[in-house]
Design a protein around this motif. Structure first.
Motif, short mmCIF file in Angstrom:
data_model
loop_
_atom_site.label_atom_id
_atom_site.label_comp_id
_atom_site.label_asym_id
_atom_site.label_seq_id
_atom_site.Cartn_x
_atom_site.Cartn_y
_atom_site.Cartn_z
N PHE A 352 0.85 -1.20 0.00
CA PHE A 352 0.00 0.00 0.00
C PHE A 352 0.88 1.24 0.00
CE2 PHE A 352 -3.12 2.73 2.69
CZ PHE A 352 -3.49 3.44 1.54
N ILE A 353 0.89 1.96 -1.13
CA ILE A 353 1.55 3.26 -1.21
C ILE A 353 0.52 4.30 -0.82
CG2 ILE A 353 2.63 4.95 -2.75
CD1 ILE A 353 3.81 2.64 -4.33
N CYS A 354 0.72 4.90 0.34
CA CYS A 354 -0.30 5.71 1.00
C CYS A 354 0.10 7.17 1.08
CB CYS A 354 -0.54 5.14 2.41
SG CYS A 354 -1.63 6.13 3.44
N VAL A 380 -2.54 -5.85 4.81
CA VAL A 380 -1.45 -5.31 4.01
C VAL A 380 -0.12 -5.86 4.51
CG1 VAL A 380 -0.17 -3.17 3.53
CG2 VAL A 380 -2.67 -3.19 3.35
N ASP A 381 0.76 -6.19 3.57
CA ASP A 381 2.08 -6.72 3.94
C ASP A 381 3.13 -5.63 4.03
OD1 ASP A 381 1.51 -9.66 3.85
OD2 ASP A 381 0.94 -9.14 1.80
N VAL A 382 2.99 -4.59 3.18
CA VAL A 382 3.97 -3.51 3.15
C VAL A 382 3.23 -2.17 3.08
CG1 VAL A 382 5.93 -2.47 1.95
CG2 VAL A 382 5.64 -4.95 1.94
N LEU A 383 3.53 -1.28 4.01
CA LEU A 383 2.99 0.07 3.99
C LEU A 383 4.12 1.03 3.67
CD1 LEU A 383 0.92 2.36 4.60
CD2 LEU A 383 1.63 2.18 7.01
N ALA A 384 3.92 1.85 2.62
CA ALA A 384 4.87 2.91 2.29
C ALA A 384 4.09 4.21 2.32
CB ALA A 384 5.49 2.67 0.92
N ALA A 385 4.26 4.97 3.39
CA ALA A 385 3.49 6.19 3.59
C ALA A 385 4.35 7.42 3.35
CB ALA A 385 2.92 6.23 5.01
N SER A 386 3.75 8.44 2.74
CA SER A 386 4.48 9.67 2.49
C SER A 386 3.64 10.88 2.87
CB SER A 386 4.90 9.77 1.02
OG SER A 386 3.78 9.98 0.19
N GLY A 387 4.31 11.99 3.17
CA GLY A 387 3.59 13.22 3.48
C GLY A 387 3.67 13.60 4.95
N VAL A 433 -2.09 2.25 -4.91
CA VAL A 433 -1.55 3.61 -4.83
C VAL A 433 -2.72 4.56 -4.60
CG1 VAL A 433 -0.14 5.37 -5.96
CG2 VAL A 433 0.23 2.95 -6.49
N LYS A 434 -2.75 5.22 -3.43
CA LYS A 434 -3.89 6.07 -3.12
C LYS A 434 -3.50 7.23 -2.20
CE LYS A 434 -8.74 6.09 -1.78
NZ LYS A 434 -9.12 6.80 -3.02
N ARG A 437 -5.30 14.45 -4.15
CA ARG A 437 -4.69 15.03 -5.34
C ARG A 437 -3.40 15.75 -5.01
NH1 ARG A 437 -4.20 13.10 -8.37
NH2 ARG A 437 -3.72 14.65 -9.95
N SER A 438 -3.35 16.42 -3.86
CA SER A 438 -2.16 17.19 -3.50
C SER A 438 -0.92 16.32 -3.36
CB SER A 438 -2.41 17.96 -2.20
OG SER A 438 -2.76 17.07 -1.15
N ALA A 439 -1.11 15.02 -3.11
CA ALA A 439 0.03 14.10 -2.97
C ALA A 439 0.67 13.77 -4.31
CB ALA A 439 -0.41 12.82 -2.27
N LYS A 440 -0.09 13.90 -5.40
CA LYS A 440 0.41 13.63 -6.75
C LYS A 440 1.05 12.25 -6.87
CE LYS A 440 1.11 18.53 -7.79
NZ LYS A 440 2.06 19.59 -8.21
N LEU A 441 0.35 11.26 -6.33
CA LEU A 441 0.89 9.90 -6.33
C LEU A 441 0.86 9.23 -7.69
CD1 LEU A 441 -0.30 8.45 -2.91
CD2 LEU A 441 2.03 8.92 -3.63
N GLU A 442 0.24 9.88 -8.69
CA GLU A 442 0.32 9.34 -10.04
C GLU A 442 1.78 9.24 -10.50
OE1 GLU A 442 -0.77 13.75 -10.46
OE2 GLU A 442 -1.27 12.07 -9.14
N GLN A 443 2.65 10.03 -9.89
CA GLN A 443 4.08 9.94 -10.19
C GLN A 443 4.62 8.56 -9.83
OE1 GLN A 443 6.21 13.21 -8.32
NE2 GLN A 443 4.56 14.64 -8.78
N ALA A 444 4.12 7.99 -8.74
CA ALA A 444 4.55 6.64 -8.35
C ALA A 444 4.03 5.61 -9.34
CB ALA A 444 4.05 6.32 -6.94
N VAL A 445 2.82 5.81 -9.84
CA VAL A 445 2.26 4.89 -10.84
C VAL A 445 3.12 4.89 -12.10
CG1 VAL A 445 0.27 4.37 -12.29
CG2 VAL A 445 -0.08 5.15 -9.94
N VAL A 446 3.53 6.08 -12.54
CA VAL A 446 4.39 6.18 -13.71
C VAL A 446 5.71 5.47 -13.47
CG1 VAL A 446 5.69 7.77 -15.18
CG2 VAL A 446 3.34 8.33 -14.51
#
Length: 455
Positions: A352-354, A380-387, A433-434, A437-446
């Motif tokens: 989970f990219i959070c 969830v097995d792996v949590l990757a949180a940002s912000g 990946v969720k 909008r301010s997190a702009k996590l679509e960058q991680a999807v790319v």
């Protein structure tokens, strides 16, 4: 768009006179890069730009007219008003009153875009329909959508969004809907609303703009919404799973990348992941039913519906599966996405990219703590949180973890997270990946799309 004279435009928006009043306007734009001959350019101000800086370019590119708030130099057909956004809304309201299409307006805390696109997908097989471009749901997007239709269109579908009291009331006044629908009520944009009761009042204000004889459709599974609508002296129909709902869906079952529900005894197949999308399909049926679309026709059409970008979008890229749900986030949509990850991730390592859930106000830390607990309890097995609140989510997830091999990573921002994907994503993982909008996590999807993972 139906054509009209610049002279008429000046009168409608109460602009200062122009020196070439007989020119004809054939379109409206706020983007100087996409101007076409005959367009009127509205110079609106955004967070990162000011349209007044591009008026000259818009004219060079073919605009026949520009609406501005301040002096931009000499030129023909420059109409000056006090507020260009309000002028755009005034024009759209006038235009709506003179074009005969039916308007469907959709609001709610979640599911607006998917419900709108589902309704459009079905209704466009029966009527000439126009829908919002992307999620055009604010004081600029709604008028632009209304102005994009012409006299040959029969149905226009718009979204009405809000992050503070009074915005829905203003938008529904412009749209004057024939059908108004409220998808659901959840804690979202609490920084602007403060509490759920204010959210209910705001969403229900969509009924204020209904045309005479118009219909209000609300989700009957939200008791607070039903109770409030009982007080506004406006007839309404309910849709939902409850036995008292006027339009009822039963047996909502999500299985992998698709799901099904039963409506009026018929099983409806929905080719989307997540239980929330089954509720969206029921809301779309509530709309289509008002236009005499048969259930068989609805079922056939909805079975061919395609996933909306960045909304539980399933992407298979080589050895990994991505659930791209990074358009926006609130507590309810996070819960739905985690449920989807659990269902799709059976037998896989679940990552989970959070990102941050934005605009939650004073309750933000508490709701992010609750999110951490949800993450731990969802398997969830792996949590990757940002912000900014990544540490809060991680701390709560760690405290509630029920297994020793639960991995947690915390990053300051999305850029740092993207630079460390190889630390926590492996071959054959399923990755949700969720974030807002301010997190702009679509960058991680790319990054996940192009990254090579060793088998």
């Amino acid at each position: 768009m139906k054509e009209f004279l610049i002279e008429d435009l000046a009168q409608i928006i109460r602009a200062e006179p122009t020196n070439s009043a007989n020119a004809v306007i054939t379109g409206i734009s706020i983007d100087s890069r996409t101007i076409r001959a005959g367009d009127c350019f509205f110079a609106v101000r955004g967070e990162n730009f000011d349209g007044h800086d591009y008026v000259s370019q818009a004219i060079v590119n073919g605009a026949d007219c520009a609406v501005v708030e301040r002096d931009v130099g000499a030129g023909q057909n420059i109409l000056k008003v006090a507020d260009t956004v309000k002028a755009l809304g005034t024009l759209a309201k006038w235009y709506r009153s003179r074009i005969g299409y039916k308007v469907i307006a959709i609001t709610g805390s979640a599911g607006k875009t998917t419900t709108r696109q589902m309704a459009y997908h079905v209704l466009s097989g029966h009527y000439s329909c126009v829908q919002a471009l992307k999620s055009f749901n604010n004081a600029i997007g709604v008028p632009l959508t209304i102005l994009s239709a012409d006299e040959n269109n029969e149905i226009l579908i718009v979204e009405l969004g809000s992050n503070a009291p009074g915005q829905i009331s203003a938008l529904t006044s412009i749209a004057a809907p024939d059908i108004a629908l409220i998808t659901n009520i959840y804690p979202a944009h609490l920084a602007g609303f403060g509490n759920l009761e204010t959210i209910i009042r705001e969403k229900a204000s969509i009924a204020e703009g209904l045309k005479a004889g118009g219909k209000l459709l609300i989700n009957g599974d939200f008791e607070g919404l039903v109770r409030y609508c009982d007080t506004i002296k406006r007839d309404f129909l309910t849709f939902g799973q409850g036995g008292d709902c006027d339009i009822r869906g039963e047996g909502l079952i999500s299985e992998g990348i698709c799901g099904r529900l039963t409506i009026e005894g018929s099983q409806i197949q929905v080719p989307l992941a997540g239980v929330a999308n089954l509720s969206n399909a029921l809301a779309a049926w509530a709309i289509c039913k008002q236009f005499d679309v048969g259930l068989e026709s609805f079922s056939e059409a909805i079975s061919t519906f395609e996933t909306v970008d960045m909304r539980l979008e399933i992407i298979n890229r080589g050895p990994i599966t991505i659930i791209n749900d990074c358009y926006n986030a609130n507590p309810a949509s996070m819960a739905n996405a985690l449920d989807c990850l659990a269902r799709l991730g059976a037998g896989k390592r679940k990552v989970f990219i959070c990102g941050l859930m934005a605009e939650l106000g004073a309750q933000s830390e508490q709701l992010h703590r609750r999110l951490g607990r949800m993450v731990a309890e969802s398997g969830v097995d792996v949590l990757a949180a940002s912000g900014d609140l990544a540490g809060v989510v991680a701390e709560s997830a760690r405290a509630n973890a029920g297994k020793e091999d639960f991995e947690i990573f915390v990053f300051k921002n999305t850029n740092e997270l993207c630079n460390n994907l190889s630390r926590f994503v492996r071959c054959d993982d399923i990755v949700l990946v969720k974030g807002s909008r301010s997190a702009k996590l679509e960058q991680a999807v790319v990054k996940l799309d192009v990254k090579k993972f060793d088998a």
